[in-house]
Design an enzyme around this catalytic site. Structure first.
Site, PDB file in Angstrom:
ATOM      1  CE  LYS A  42      -3.889   2.249   1.683  1.00 46.01           C
ATOM      2  NZ  LYS A  42      -5.273   2.042   1.360  1.00 46.01           N
ATOM      3  CD  GLU A 152      14.519   7.202  19.009  1.00 47.64           C
ATOM      4  OE1 GLU A 152      13.285   7.300  18.969  1.00 47.64           O
ATOM      5  OE2 GLU A 152      15.139   6.359  18.338  1.00 47.64           O
ATOM      6  CB  ILE A 253       2.206   6.047  12.273  1.00 48.70           C
ATOM      7  CG1 ILE A 253       1.171   7.006  12.859  1.00 48.70           C
ATOM      8  CG2 ILE A 253       3.530   6.102  13.007  1.00 48.70           C
ATOM      9  CD1 ILE A 253       0.604   6.549  14.178  1.00 48.70           C
ATOM     10  CG  ASP A 301      17.290  44.489   6.570  1.00 44.23           C
ATOM     11  OD1 ASP A 301      16.658  43.435   6.779  1.00 44.23           O
ATOM     12  OD2 ASP A 301      17.885  45.118   7.461  1.00 44.23           O
TER      13      ASP A 301
HETATM   14  C1  LIG Z   1       5.989   6.320  18.031  1.00 47.74           C
HETATM   15  C2  LIG Z   1       7.316   5.966  17.694  1.00 47.74           C
HETATM   16  C3  LIG Z   1       7.565   5.180  16.446  1.00 47.74           C
HETATM   17  O1  LIG Z   1       8.581   4.543  16.345  1.00 47.74           O
HETATM   18  S1  LIG Z   1       6.414   5.255  15.208  1.00 47.74           S
HETATM   19  C4  LIG Z   1       6.901   3.957  14.123  1.00 47.74           C
HETATM   20  C5  LIG Z   1       6.474   2.587  14.571  1.00 47.74           C
HETATM   21  N1  LIG Z   1       5.083   2.362  14.346  1.00 47.74           N
HETATM   22  C6  LIG Z   1       4.592   2.014  13.141  1.00 47.74           C
HETATM   23  O2  LIG Z   1       5.324   1.782  12.199  1.00 47.74           O
HETATM   24  C7  LIG Z   1       3.106   1.911  12.998  1.00 47.74           C
HETATM   25  C8  LIG Z   1       2.682   2.152  11.569  1.00 47.74           C
HETATM   26  N2  LIG Z   1       1.259   2.181  11.457  1.00 47.74           N
HETATM   27  C9  LIG Z   1       0.487   1.101  11.462  1.00 47.74           C
HETATM   28  O3  LIG Z   1       0.959  -0.032  11.572  1.00 47.74           O
HETATM   29  C10 LIG Z   1      -0.993   1.297  11.311  1.00 47.74           C
HETATM   30  O4  LIG Z   1      -1.302   2.513  10.727  1.00 47.74           O
HETATM   31  C11 LIG Z   1      -1.837   1.172  12.628  1.00 47.74           C
HETATM   32  C12 LIG Z   1      -1.550   2.350  13.544  1.00 47.74           C
HETATM   33  C13 LIG Z   1      -1.515  -0.150  13.364  1.00 47.74           C
HETATM   34  C14 LIG Z   1      -3.315   1.190  12.234  1.00 47.74           C
HETATM   35  O5  LIG Z   1      -3.483   0.189  11.253  1.00 47.74           O
HETATM   36  P1  LIG Z   1      -4.893  -0.238  10.703  1.00 47.74           P
HETATM   37  O6  LIG Z   1      -5.772  -0.580  11.856  1.00 47.74           O
HETATM   38  O7  LIG Z   1      -4.706  -1.263   9.658  1.00 47.74           O
HETATM   39  O8  LIG Z   1      -5.414   1.126  10.073  1.00 47.74           O
HETATM   40  P2  LIG Z   1      -6.537   1.345   8.992  1.00 47.74           P
HETATM   41  O9  LIG Z   1      -7.527   0.227   8.990  1.00 47.74           O
HETATM   42  O10 LIG Z   1      -7.082   2.705   9.212  1.00 47.74           O
HETATM   43  O11 LIG Z   1      -5.725   1.340   7.626  1.00 47.74           O
HETATM   44  C15 LIG Z   1      -6.313   1.695   6.405  1.00 47.74           C
HETATM   45  C16 LIG Z   1      -5.493   1.092   5.290  1.00 47.74           C
HETATM   46  O12 LIG Z   1      -4.175   1.668   5.333  1.00 47.74           O
HETATM   47  C17 LIG Z   1      -3.203   0.634   5.512  1.00 47.74           C
HETATM   48  N3  LIG Z   1      -2.165   1.152   6.433  1.00 47.74           N
HETATM   49  C18 LIG Z   1      -2.305   1.526   7.702  1.00 47.74           C
HETATM   50  N4  LIG Z   1      -1.151   1.969   8.195  1.00 47.74           N
HETATM   51  C19 LIG Z   1      -0.253   1.856   7.205  1.00 47.74           C
HETATM   52  C20 LIG Z   1       1.123   2.155   7.097  1.00 47.74           C
HETATM   53  N5  LIG Z   1       1.825   2.636   8.127  1.00 47.74           N
HETATM   54  N6  LIG Z   1       1.714   1.946   5.916  1.00 47.74           N
HETATM   55  C21 LIG Z   1       1.041   1.456   4.873  1.00 47.74           C
HETATM   56  N7  LIG Z   1      -0.267   1.150   4.900  1.00 47.74           N
HETATM   57  C22 LIG Z   1      -0.896   1.339   6.061  1.00 47.74           C
HETATM   58  C23 LIG Z   1      -3.964  -0.536   6.126  1.00 47.74           C
HETATM   59  O13 LIG Z   1      -3.289  -1.731   5.848  1.00 47.74           O
HETATM   60  C24 LIG Z   1      -5.284  -0.397   5.414  1.00 47.74           C
HETATM   61  O14 LIG Z   1      -5.107  -0.860   4.093  1.00 47.74           O
HETATM   62  P3  LIG Z   1      -6.214  -1.763   3.360  1.00 47.74           P
HETATM   63  O15 LIG Z   1      -7.379  -0.823   3.156  1.00 47.74           O
HETATM   64  O16 LIG Z   1      -6.576  -2.864   4.304  1.00 47.74           O
HETATM   65  O17 LIG Z   1      -5.580  -2.206   2.115  1.00 47.74           O
HETATM   66  O1  LIG Z   2      10.995   6.899  16.887  1.00 46.76           O
HETATM   67  C1  LIG Z   2      10.281   7.807  17.131  1.00 46.76           C
HETATM   68  C2  LIG Z   2       9.879   8.146  18.465  1.00 46.76           C
HETATM   69  O2  LIG Z   2       9.108   9.101  18.625  1.00 46.76           O
HETATM   70  O3  LIG Z   2      10.329   7.464  19.391  1.00 46.76           O
HETATM   71 MG   LIG Z   3      11.729   5.917  18.682  1.00 51.90          MG
END
Ligand SMILES: CCC(=O)SCCNC(=O)CCNC(=O)[C@H](O)C(C)(C)COP(=O)(O)OP(=O)(O)OC[C@H]1O[C@@H](n2cnc3c(N)ncnc32)[C@H](O)[C@@H]1OP(=O)(O)O
Ligand SMILES: O=CC(=O)O
Ligand SMILES: [Mg+2]
Length: 322
Positions: A42, A152, A253, A301
């Site tokens: 995606k 961080e 995210i 300026d």
């Molecule tokens: C805070 C500190 C950090 O380190 S942040 C980085 C670590 N965390 C991450 O990488 C989380 C990334 N995000 C995700 O995994 C998801 O967005 C979470 C938050 C779990 C929600 O997912 P879900 O429940 O599937 O959301 P949804 O139904 O609204 O999704 C709609 C369609 O979009 C897709 N989607 C979702 N997130 C992503 C993403 N990060 N990258 C790519 N695609 C994503 C879903 O798969 C869904 O697609 P589809 O409609 O089923 O084809």
């Molecule tokens: O990696 C990102 C954070 O907010 O932690």
């Molecule tokens: Mg982090």
């Protein structure tokens, strides 16, 4: 007249100061868990500057190997099969984890190198030396990758200047170049023993320190993630605040966050009109020998001219790199 002032100041307050040697736009840096093929597929369809295939905190401990091998197989396929030329980034695990060596070996020996390695939880020179040794040994030929380090933790915020400076020194003879710094707000909260609030006031000092130091080294500065991903109104507000501080992009995210962030980190039409008009006027006044003059009711300026130039530059750099 009052309206005029407000309009012009609204333009001025959103300006990013940029001064760069090379530039890959990373307005939205979007995380995708490396073990999730559906989400990875995606992500490649989205209009996003940077896709951060994650081996770190978005991946469960039991899935680290799956994430690593999935990302490797993506890197082994040609980049231009997708419709957009995005930055292909990989966030590896921290250097002092048991996973980082295997992560780096998998991604840096792939058929096509990632454009960027995202290195989280950097805290001291030893971490950077270890990364440099690994990268220099694994990367073939004359190839170079971009490196983005994460600040961080409380210690990393305190040592941010030293960390950037040392990475730049290591990069001089290395197979990587330091391209930017990510402000890792959520890990910082954990490190400080606080829970992140909705308005993020507890992060202000560190957020400003990270952007200030990044810009001192002409680096990109990538702002904190907004985990309340359904609240796009607050996201926009945070983007505008971050851009106003000098951040060049933001961690994302969820796909719904992408258009908000991609738009917020580009100058808008009004800013571009203001900047191009000002630059024209500046040239005319220079010819007449006038360093200071009035444009739209405001004294102009050199510093304001430079701010206008930044707007034009960021627009050019972003559109020419996409
Ligand atoms: C805070 C500190 C950090 O380190 S942040 C980085 C670590 N965390 C991450 O990488 C989380 C990334 N995000 C995700 O995994 C998801 O967005 C979470 C938050 C779990 C929600 O997912 P879900 O429940 O599937 O959301 P949804 O139904 O609204 O999704 C709609 C369609 O979009 C897709 N989607 C979702 N997130 C992503 C993403 N990060 N990258 C790519 N695609 C994503 C879903 O798969 C869904 O697609 P589809 O409609 O089923 O084809
Ligand atoms: O990696 C990102 C954070 O907010 O932690
Ligand atoms: Mg982090």
């Amino acid at each position: 007249m009052k309206m005029k002032f407000r309009t012009v100041f609204n333009c001025i307050k959103k300006i990013n100061i940029i001064s760069v040697r090379y530039y890959t736009p990373r307005r939205a840096l979007m995380y995708v868990p490396g073990d999730n093929l559906r989400k990875l597929s995606k992500a490649f369809t989205l209009d996003v500057d940077c896709i951060a295939m994650d081996c770190e905190d978005g991946v469960a401990l039991s899935q680290k190997e799956t994430a690593r091998s999935t990302i490797r197989s993506i890197l082994d396929t040609e980049k231009n099969v997708t419709r957009r030329n995005f930055d292909r980034a990989v966030r590896v695990n921290p250097v002092n984890s048991e996973f980082c060596h295997d992560d780096l070996r998998a991604v840096l020996t792939a058929k096509y190198l990632p454009d960027t390695v995202l290195l989280p939880k950097v805290e001291d020179k030893g971490h950077l030396e270890w990364f440099a040794d690994q990268a220099n040994a694994l990367i073939r030929d004359e190839a170079k990758i971009d490196l983005i380090i994460y600040v961080e933790s409380a210690l990393a915020v305190i040592k941010c200047y030293e960390l950037c400076k040392y990475t730049m020194e290591l990069a001089e003879n290395g197979k990587f170049r330091l391209a930017g710094v990510v402000f890792g707000s959520d890990d910082l909260c954990a490190s400080l023993g606080i829970t992140r609030s909705h308005d993020g006031a507890e992060l202000l000092y560190a957020r400003q320190k990270v952007v200030l130091i990044s810009k001192a080294f002409n680096l990109q500065a990538i702002d904190m993630v907004h985990i309340d991903f359904k609240d796009l109104v607050k996201l926009k507000e945070y983007c505008e605040q971050g851009a106003q501080m000098g951040y060049t992009g933001k961690q994302v995210i969820h796909p719904d966050q992408v258009p908000v962030v991609q738009t917020a980190f580009l100058p808008n039409k009004k800013q571009v009109e203001w900047a191009t008009g000002l630059l024209e006027s500046f040239k005319e006044h220079q010819k007449k020998g006038q360093g200071a003059f009035v444009y739209k009711g405001i004294m102009i300026d050199m510093p304001t001219m430079k701010q206008a130039q930044n707007i034009v530059d960021i627009l050019k750099l972003t559109s020419s790199s996409l």
